[in-house]
Scaffold this motif. Structure first.
Motif, PDB file in Angstrom:
ATOM      1  N   ILE A 196      32.795  40.350  41.615  1.00 26.23           N
ATOM      2  CA  ILE A 196      33.475  39.486  41.428  1.00 26.23           C
ATOM      3  C   ILE A 196      33.983  38.952  40.362  1.00 26.23           C
ATOM      4  O   ILE A 196      33.191  37.761  41.055  1.00 26.23           O
ATOM      5  N   ILE A 197      33.995  38.310  39.304  1.00 26.23           N
ATOM      6  CA  ILE A 197      33.703  37.266  38.328  1.00 26.23           C
ATOM      7  C   ILE A 197      35.177  37.246  37.855  1.00 26.23           C
ATOM      8  O   ILE A 197      35.268  37.760  36.735  1.00 26.23           O
ATOM      9  N   ASN A 217      32.818  36.367  43.570  1.00 20.24           N
ATOM     10  CA  ASN A 217      32.647  36.430  45.034  1.00 20.24           C
ATOM     11  C   ASN A 217      32.475  37.996  44.819  1.00 20.24           C
ATOM     12  O   ASN A 217      32.123  38.610  44.267  1.00 20.24           O
ATOM     13  N   GLU A 218      32.710  38.681  46.318  1.00 18.22           N
ATOM     14  CA  GLU A 218      32.185  39.902  46.473  1.00 18.22           C
ATOM     15  C   GLU A 218      33.383  40.440  47.455  1.00 18.22           C
ATOM     16  O   GLU A 218      33.901  40.161  47.557  1.00 18.22           O
ATOM     17  N   PHE A 219      33.676  41.631  46.809  1.00 20.16           N
ATOM     18  CA  PHE A 219      34.594  43.131  47.129  1.00 20.16           C
ATOM     19  C   PHE A 219      33.573  44.010  47.804  1.00 20.16           C
ATOM     20  O   PHE A 219      33.559  44.772  47.068  1.00 20.16           O
ATOM     21  N   LYS A 240      44.264  41.410  42.219  1.00 18.41           N
ATOM     22  CA  LYS A 240      44.073  42.592  42.404  1.00 18.41           C
ATOM     23  C   LYS A 240      44.295  43.487  41.497  1.00 18.41           C
ATOM     24  O   LYS A 240      43.436  44.345  42.012  1.00 18.41           O
ATOM     25  N   GLU A 241      44.806  43.411  40.533  1.00 20.32           N
ATOM     26  CA  GLU A 241      44.734  44.642  39.798  1.00 20.32           C
ATOM     27  C   GLU A 241      43.817  44.401  38.611  1.00 20.32           C
ATOM     28  O   GLU A 241      42.740  45.243  38.355  1.00 20.32           O
ATOM     29  N   PHE A 242      42.681  43.268  38.999  1.00 18.08           N
ATOM     30  CA  PHE A 242      41.559  43.232  37.958  1.00 18.08           C
ATOM     31  C   PHE A 242      40.405  43.481  38.816  1.00 18.08           C
ATOM     32  O   PHE A 242      39.633  44.234  39.378  1.00 18.08           O
ATOM     33  N   VAL A 243      40.579  43.648  40.527  1.00 19.64           N
ATOM     34  CA  VAL A 243      39.753  44.202  41.200  1.00 19.64           C
ATOM     35  C   VAL A 243      39.961  45.364  41.374  1.00 19.64           C
ATOM     36  O   VAL A 243      38.842  46.805  41.384  1.00 19.64           O
ATOM     37  N   LYS A 244      41.336  46.095  41.440  1.00 15.69           N
ATOM     38  CA  LYS A 244      41.441  47.248  40.994  1.00 15.69           C
ATOM     39  C   LYS A 244      40.540  48.393  40.440  1.00 15.69           C
ATOM     40  O   LYS A 244      39.859  49.263  40.092  1.00 15.69           O
ATOM     41  N   GLY A 245      40.804  47.910  38.930  1.00 16.06           N
ATOM     42  CA  GLY A 245      39.505  48.060  37.791  1.00 16.06           C
ATOM     43  C   GLY A 245      38.705  48.176  38.036  1.00 16.06           C
ATOM     44  O   GLY A 245      37.207  48.603  37.375  1.00 16.06           O
ATOM     45  N   LYS A 246      37.767  47.294  38.963  1.00 21.37           N
ATOM     46  CA  LYS A 246      36.170  46.632  38.780  1.00 21.37           C
ATOM     47  C   LYS A 246      35.973  47.872  40.334  1.00 21.37           C
ATOM     48  O   LYS A 246      34.467  48.909  39.904  1.00 21.37           O
ATOM     49  N   PHE A 247      36.506  48.060  41.121  1.00 25.05           N
ATOM     50  CA  PHE A 247      36.421  48.944  41.803  1.00 25.05           C
ATOM     51  C   PHE A 247      36.879  51.121  41.086  1.00 25.05           C
ATOM     52  O   PHE A 247      35.978  51.409  41.323  1.00 25.05           O
ATOM     53  N   CYS A 248      37.645  51.440  40.630  1.00 21.64           N
ATOM     54  CA  CYS A 248      37.180  51.669  39.593  1.00 21.64           C
ATOM     55  C   CYS A 248      36.256  52.193  38.897  1.00 21.64           C
ATOM     56  O   CYS A 248      35.240  53.261  38.479  1.00 21.64           O
ATOM     57  N   GLU A 249      35.869  50.892  38.114  1.00 25.88           N
ATOM     58  CA  GLU A 249      34.450  51.564  37.035  1.00 25.88           C
ATOM     59  C   GLU A 249      33.399  51.400  38.195  1.00 25.88           C
ATOM     60  O   GLU A 249      32.810  52.652  37.773  1.00 25.88           O
ATOM     61  N   ALA A 250      32.833  50.838  39.274  1.00 24.20           N
ATOM     62  CA  ALA A 250      32.027  50.891  40.101  1.00 24.20           C
ATOM     63  C   ALA A 250      32.039  52.854  40.879  1.00 24.20           C
ATOM     64  O   ALA A 250      30.595  52.941  40.290  1.00 24.20           O
ATOM     65  N   LYS A 251      33.523  53.109  40.468  1.00 23.18           N
ATOM     66  CA  LYS A 251      33.342  54.688  41.424  1.00 23.18           C
ATOM     67  C   LYS A 251      32.836  55.191  40.779  1.00 23.18           C
ATOM     68  O   LYS A 251      32.638  56.213  40.307  1.00 23.18           O
TER      69      LYS A 251
END
Length: 168
Positions: free
Chosen positions: A52-53, A63-65, A94-105
Motif C-alpha cells: 500500500i502506497i 504499509n502492507e496489507f 478502505k476503497e483504495f485497499v479493496k482496489g489493490k486487493f482486487c488487482e492482486a487477486k
C-alpha cells in the motif's frame, strides 16, 4: 561478486529480505538462479500481501496489507490511532485497499491461467522432460583445508528450485 558475498546473501533469512535496502535485495535476487517449472505453482503468485502506497495528508501511507491475515477495519483503525491517517481519509483508504486487493487477486488468477495454458500447449515430450527432471546438490568433499559441513547439509537449493532430489 566474490564467493563470500554470495554465501552471505544466501544466509539471509527469508523474512529479513523485505527489510533489506533495495540495492542489497537486488544483489540477493541476482544470485538466485531461476528455473521455470510450470507444474509447480510459484509461491510469489500465491502471495496474500498487498503493498500500500496511499497519498494522504500530511504524509503518504506506506504499509502492507495481508488479505488473509488482516481485517480492513482494524488496519485502518490502527493507522488512525498512529496518526498516519486522518479520520476523514479512512473510507477512501478502505476503497483504495479493496482496489489493490482486487488487482492482486486478478494478477494471481491470470498467472494461474497462463501456467495452465502453457501446460496445455506443451508437447508430451516436453511434459515428460519436466516431470523426469532431477536436481542434485553437491557439497565439497571433506578435506583438511575445507570446513566440515556434514552436520549442516540440506536438500534445499533456493526458492525457485525447491529441494534437491539427492544431496551428494
Amino acid at each position: 561478486m566474490t564467493d563470500s558475498s554470495y554465501v552471505c546473501y544466501n544466509l539471509q533469512y527469508r523474512s529479513a529480505l523485505k527489510y533489506l535496502r533495495l540495492d542489497r535485495l537486488k544483489k540477493y535476487e541476482y544470485c538466485l538462479p531461476y528455473f521455470y517449472q510450470p507444474f509447480k505453482e510459484d509461491e510469489l503468485e500465491q502471495s496474500t500481501e498487498v503493498q500500500i502506497i496511499y497519498l494522504a495528508e500530511p504524509k503518504p501511507v506506506f504499509n502492507e496489507f495481508h488479505w488473509e491475515l488482516d481485517e480492513l477495519e482494524e488496519f485502518t483503525d490502527k493507522l488512525t490511532e498512529e496518526e498516519e491517517l486522518s479520520e476523514d481519509q479512512k473510507d477512501a483508504l478502505k476503497e483504495f485497499v479493496k482496489g489493490k486487493f482486487c488487482e492482486a487477486k486478478k494478477a494471481n488468477r491470470e498467472a494461474r491461467e497462463a501456467r495452465k495454458k502453457a501446460i496445455e500447449e506443451m508437447s508430451e515430450e516436453t511434459k515428460a522432460a519436466f516431470e523426469s527432471m532431477r536436481f542434485y546438490k553437491f557439497y565439497p568433499i571433506q578435506s583438511l583445508d575445507a570446513h566440515d559441513v556434514s552436520n549442516v547439509k540440506s536438500p534445499f537449493i533456493n526458492r525457485y528450485y525447491g529441494k534437491a532430489h539427492e544431496v551428494l
